[in-house]
Design an enzyme around this catalytic site. Structure first.
Site, PDB file in Angstrom:
ATOM      1  CG  HIS A 437      25.976  87.143  28.831  1.00 35.00           C
ATOM      2  ND1 HIS A 437      24.771  86.644  29.232  1.00 35.00           N
ATOM      3  CD2 HIS A 437      25.860  88.495  28.909  1.00 35.00           C
ATOM      4  CE1 HIS A 437      23.952  87.640  29.525  1.00 35.00           C
ATOM      5  NE2 HIS A 437      24.595  88.773  29.352  1.00 35.00           N
ATOM      6  NE  ARG A 438      29.994  80.337  25.470  1.00 35.62           N
ATOM      7  CZ  ARG A 438      30.993  79.515  25.152  1.00 35.62           C
ATOM      8  NH1 ARG A 438      31.047  78.991  23.927  1.00 35.62           N
ATOM      9  NH2 ARG A 438      31.921  79.221  26.037  1.00 35.62           N
TER      10      ARG A 438
END
Length: 464
Positions: A437-438
């Site tokens: 999700h980064r």
């Protein structure tokens, strides 16, 4: 003369290895390049050849023991013929007192060019050697084996430099050891004379049949057995954590607690793909290629990554940068007896469907035989895993460390499904996408998953 053999650096940068089994014992006479032991690293099972011709004096490590690189494994009694040839000149940087005591004017013994695949035979013309600065000469009564450079392990010597061809592969020998079978009693079924896993299993089955009592009760599953009848009398079994399983566990823990995982699921009608595969399998021109749904999914992933490069990137914490790759090194998760490995197909995005299918099959076969090279395990940019082969519909795969995404393929099931406004029996499967999700948010991950699904739903979209 006593010659010691130390565990070399096998070219993988790993600090230790486990002794799988010794193939020689004290008192045995060995020849140059004869396989004396098998060791297991976190990557593969490696055969160690003897760098000397002589007699085994003693063995310093037991089977099952983990040994650090540089530790003495075994020692030999060798004569002048079995000792390595002396160099023509003292290497630059060698100490001035390198002449062994009692042998005035003698040149220091030169450790053989080993590691992992044996010592090079001596000849009249001395081959060119790489300079190794600062190498000290061995002591008067002991010759110490040095670690070889990385490419000494990854390159096979010419066929005539090997003493003999092994009668089986390391995984097969390990299987025989686990089953308590002497390989000398097993006959090879193939023309090559190499004993295969099937040969060992067939021998084990025949032996079990001969030893089984005539009145033996029918075999029952573990669920049907009372607790007291389960194999073994112990209430628990303890197994050491080592090798590939240890390395995999460390990598998965690091991944799970470093990259914030998000997993999305999408169930898709893949009937058009299964029908396409049926036609391809009946095409005689493709008879040499085993094209399955894994290859189609791999092609769909490569196409989708072009439009969604966020899923083909890496988070570089040290440099505070996001690195986007303009190529796809596609990892393929493979379950083996030694644990999970994820070798990758270099530049998979440049391959056609048949080439991808061949590459996937070759990676899987190599992984199962324990022969996966270190280069194949490095540099992956995205991975796929097929837990559908085990009958599982969906899961939450963990990212391979350093990668932004991994796609899980569920089982293909024939079930009622809405098709063109009616209910019909269709081939349906569930896709599971885990991503960092980064590097990608929910929208990007979802769009990537839909792109892959669109190709599986309508393979003709790949033409676009």
């Amino acid at each position: 003369m006593i010659a010691e053999f130390r565990l070399p650096d096998l070219g993988e940068g790993l600090p230790e290895a486990e002794i799988v089994q010794w193939l020689v014992a004290p008192g045995d006479t060995v020849k140059l390049n004869q396989t004396i032991a098998e060791v297991e690293t976190a990557k593969a099972v490696v055969e160690l050849p003897s760098p000397y011709a002589g007699t085994v004096r003693d063995v310093r490590a037991e089977a099952g023991e983990t040994v650090a690189v540089g530790a003495v494994l075994i020692s030999f009694e060798v004569d002048a013929a079995g000792a390595p040839a002396a160099p023509s000149a003292v290497p630059a940087g060698a100490e001035s007192n390198s002449t062994p005591a009692g042998e005035a004017g003698a040149e220091p013994a030169d450790p053989p060019n080993l590691v992992g695949y044996g010592a090079a035979p001596r000849s009249g013309a001395r081959p060119q050697r790489r300079a190794r600065a600062g190498r000290a000469a061995p002591a008067a009564d002991t010759a110490v084996l040095e670690a070889a450079p990385h490419d000494a392990v990854t390159s096979q010597p010419p066929p005539d430099t090997r003493h003999e061809r092994p009668r089986s592969t390391p995984p097969v020998r390990k299987l025989a050891k686990d089953l308590g079978i002497d390989l000398a009693l097993v006959e090879a079924s193939g023309a090559s004379g190499i004993i295969t896993r099937a040969d060992v299993e067939e021998y084990a089955a025949r032996t079990a049949e001969r030893q089984a009592p005539v009145s033996a009760a029918p075999t029952r599953s573990a669920a049907q057995l009372p607790a007291d009848d389960l194999p073994g009398g112990d209430r628990e079994t303890r197994m050491p954590i080592r090798g590939v399983r240890k390395a995999t566990a460390q990598a998965m823990v690091a991944s799970a607690f470093t990259a914030p995982h998000v997993t999305s699921f999408l169930t898709v009608d893949v009937t058009a793909t299964t029908e396409l595969l049926a036609r391809l399998r009946s095409d005689k021109r493709l008879a040499d290629h085993r094209i399955g749904i894994m290859a189609v999914a791999a092609k769909a992933v490569c196409l989708a990554l072009r439009a969604r490069p966020e899923l083909n990137s890496r988070w570089d914490e040290a440099a505070a940068e996001i690195v986007q790759f303009h190529y796809v090194n596609l990892g393929v998760a493979a379950a083996t007896e030694r644990g999970l490995v994820v070798p990758n197909i270099k530049d998979a995005d440049r391959m056609g469907l048949a080439a991808l299918a061949d590459a996937i099959g070759e990676l899987a076969q190599t992984a199962r035989s324990g022969k996966t090279g270190l280069d194949a395990l490095r540099g992956g940019t995205f991975s796929i895993t097929n837990f559908g082969v085990f009958g599982v519909d969906a899961g939450t795969p963990i990212l391979n460390p350093g990668e932004a995404g991994i796609l899980g393929l569920g089982a293909v099931r024939r079930q009622p499904w809405e098709h063109e406004g009616e209910i019909a029996l269709r081939d349906v499967m569930t896709l599971s996408l885990s991503f960092d999700h980064r590097l990608a948010d929910g929208e990007q991950g979802s769009r990537f998953l839909v792109d892959v699904a669109d190709v599986l739903r309508e393979p003709g979209r790949a033409m676009l």
